[in-house]
Design an enzyme around this catalytic site. Structure first.
Site, PDB file in Angstrom:
ATOM      1  N   GLY A  49      35.398  39.500  31.857  1.00  0.00           N
ATOM      2  CA  GLY A  49      35.028  38.096  31.684  1.00  0.00           C
ATOM      3  C   GLY A  49      35.337  37.550  30.312  1.00  0.00           C
ATOM      4  O   GLY A  49      34.782  36.529  29.909  1.00  0.00           O
ATOM      5  N   ARG A  64      40.665  45.136  29.846  1.00  0.00           N
ATOM      6  CA  ARG A  64      40.073  43.784  29.812  1.00  0.00           C
ATOM      7  C   ARG A  64      40.523  42.988  31.029  1.00  0.00           C
ATOM      8  O   ARG A  64      41.671  43.089  31.466  1.00  0.00           O
ATOM      9  CB  ARG A  64      40.516  43.044  28.550  1.00  0.00           C
ATOM     10  N   GLN A  65      39.591  42.201  31.576  1.00  0.00           N
ATOM     11  CA  GLN A  65      39.922  41.301  32.687  1.00  0.00           C
ATOM     12  C   GLN A  65      39.164  40.000  32.483  1.00  0.00           C
ATOM     13  O   GLN A  65      37.941  40.010  32.314  1.00  0.00           O
ATOM     14  CB  GLN A  65      39.535  41.937  34.029  1.00  0.00           C
ATOM     15  N   SER A  66      39.893  38.886  32.479  1.00  0.00           N
ATOM     16  CA  SER A  66      39.252  37.588  32.242  1.00  0.00           C
ATOM     17  C   SER A  66      38.396  37.179  33.438  1.00  0.00           C
ATOM     18  O   SER A  66      37.205  36.920  33.317  1.00  0.00           O
ATOM     19  CB  SER A  66      40.307  36.512  31.967  1.00  0.00           C
ATOM     20  N   VAL A  67      39.030  37.100  34.609  1.00  0.00           N
ATOM     21  CA  VAL A  67      38.333  36.690  35.838  1.00  0.00           C
ATOM     22  C   VAL A  67      38.845  37.528  36.996  1.00  0.00           C
ATOM     23  O   VAL A  67      39.946  38.085  36.952  1.00  0.00           O
ATOM     24  CB  VAL A  67      38.552  35.190  36.156  1.00  0.00           C
TER      25      VAL A  67
END
Length: 502
Positions: free
Chosen positions: A46, A12-15
């Protein structure tokens, strides 16, 4: 055919930031743990880790519930969740389906003794966080109670809310509603007469076509309303009554001037039935004007205290269909009656209360239960046949996935326009991105819900056992079976319609 369990990687990567590790790098780290073994990859880009509303993560949980996952590998713990409560719940799910959990950089592996010890520590901290939050909320609620604040929710029947300020804090104050307050006064006046019963009041309201919140009046509603001191003028007579009943009274006796109503809050130490005992409940003078004179309110309250025939909250034992069956004529509940040495029936509660329904006819309890049980067995068997077939493409799911891709593409285009844009264009783009992001979250949640299996293997096995051993299982197990299969049943003496969960 045995289900093949496989290793899964979640990233997972937010931004996109220079100081954040990319999804591709996370996957490479995780693959090192596999030593060249095969795996299935789930990745959310995201999405924040503050909650579990992430489409790929929900797909992963769906695979776990189907028994298809042997091990879940992540780069770091915070990639899968930043909430210790969510993490603890996830660990419970992993344990239930015998899934190992590995954090590749922190060496957190639940297949080892140290990893399981870390898991237990996490669960302890999760419990501590739950209890701390609960204590904080309780203390804040208790403090506001003592100051006479309106504690959220809609106003009691007969009142409406208007903004006000108490001790410099904005809150809401109750004022009498011109129409419904008259009906409240009528209920108190009628019940204060010694020979008037709840049934007399409900029948009168039905005959006069007086509705409460758009529905026919029921005895349970009257019982709760007449007990509420929010309607009573707080004078010394009322003060002495609550004092004699063991209530904790916040205000001095001099504050009971006979104009305002009261708030009654459940105190921290209340253990008895709060509808029948006032001991340790908290009484506070409220800022609104009361509707009912204290002598009338006290007549009703004392009459209620001697009313032994009207009891609430009893666990239904007459039928395992309790709460599921509605009248096919009016939509109100059908309740099972039991008369010694006689056959039981399902009867319309609205007709019983106030004769407000023409009736759905006689529905024999034993015959109806047998009919529903047969329908449950047939429905469940059909579900198992459908469930065993190869899964087909869901057109609605495909449409949602296409729409999600379109929304994300539009967001990307808008993000590209922000570089060097003027203030007007920036404001427009930001507003549009917020709207699209809200839509993206909604679609993602719908995709996640549609991707998860509707029934776990354990639940399916449990229902199968209940239906196969119906005559020997406990009453509560029959209730569980009904809850697992049926949403509601609409019935008359000649027509039955079942709304199924499967």
């Amino acid at each position: 055919m045995d289900i093949i369990r496989e290793d899964c990687i979640y990233a997972r990567q937010s931004v996109d930031r220079k100081d954040s590790i990319s999804i591709e790098s996370q996957i490479d780290f995780c693959k090192y743990e596999l030593k060249g073994g095969s795996c299935k990859v789930f990745k959310d880009k995201g999405y924040s880790g503050k909650n579990t509303d992430r489409p790929e993560f929900q797909k992963l949980l769906g695979e776990i519930r189907k028994g298809r996952v042997r091990r879940v590998i992540v780069y770091k713990l915070d990639r899968i969740s930043r909430s210790i409560l969510d993490f603890a719940n996830m660990m419970e799910l992993f344990q239930e389906y015998d899934v190992e959990f590995v954090s590749s950089t922190e060496k957190f592996d639940t297949s080892t003794p140290m990893g399981r010890a870390m898991l237990n520590i996490c669960i302890v901290f999760a419990q501590l966080e739950r209890e701390t939050i609960q204590k904080r909320v309780t203390d804040a609620y208790y403090s506001r109670c003592l100051k006479g604040f309106h504690m959220s929710g809609q106003a009691p029947y007969g009142y409406q809310l208007e903004p006000t300020v108490v001790e410099g804090i904005r809150t809401k104050k109750m004022v009498a509603d011109p129409e419904t307050s008259q009906y409240v006064k009528l209920m108190f006046e009628m019940y204060s007469e010694p020979e008037t019963s709840f049934g007399d009041i409900t029948r009168y309201f039905e005959e006069q076509n007086i509705k409460v919140y758009g529905k026919s009046l029921f005895r349970t509603f009257i019982s709760q309303l007449l007990r509420n001191p929010v309607y009573a003028q707080a004078d010394l007579e009322l003060y002495e009554f609550f004092k004699s009943q063991g209530a904790a009274i916040v205000n001095d006796a001099s504050d009971f001037a006979g104009t305002n109503g009261c708030y009654l809050y459940q105190g921290r130490d209340v253990k008895e039935d709060k509808d029948r005992s006032l001991k340790d409940q908290i009484l506070v003078i409220a800022p609104h004007e009361a509707l009912i004179p204290s002598d009338v309110w006290l007549k009703c309250r004392k009459k209620l205290m001697t009313n032994k025939s009207f009891q609430q909250g009893r666990k239904p034992k007459n039928t395992w269909l309790a709460g599921k069956v509605k009248c096919g004529c009016c939509g109100y509940a059908l309740k099972a009656t039991h008369v010694p040495n006689s056959e039981g029936y399902f009867r319309c509660s609205k007709r019983t209360e106030n004769k407000g329904c023409p009736g759905c006819g006689k529905i024999r309890k034993s015959e109806f239960e047998e009919f529903i049980f047969s329908a449950m067995r047939a429905r469940f068997k059909n579900f198992q046949v459908r469930h065993s077939r190869e899964e087909k493409v869901n057109p609605k799911l495909t449409a949602h996935q296409i729409e999600l891709a379109q929304v994300e593409a539009e967001i990307e285009k808008l993000l590209d326009t922000l570089t060097g844009a003027n203030a007007t264009l920036l404001a427009y783009a930001n507003k549009k991105i917020e709207e699209l992001d809200t839509r993206r979250q909604t679609i993602s949640k719908e995709i996640a819900e549609m991707s998860i299996e509707t029934m776990s293997p354990q639940k399916e096995q449990e229902l199968s056992y209940y239906l196969d051993h119906w005559d020997s299982i406990e009453f509560d197990d029959k209730r569980k079976a009904v809850d697992g299969l049926i949403i509601s049943i609409s019935a008359t003496s000649d027509h039955v319609q079942v709304e199924w969960k499967i």
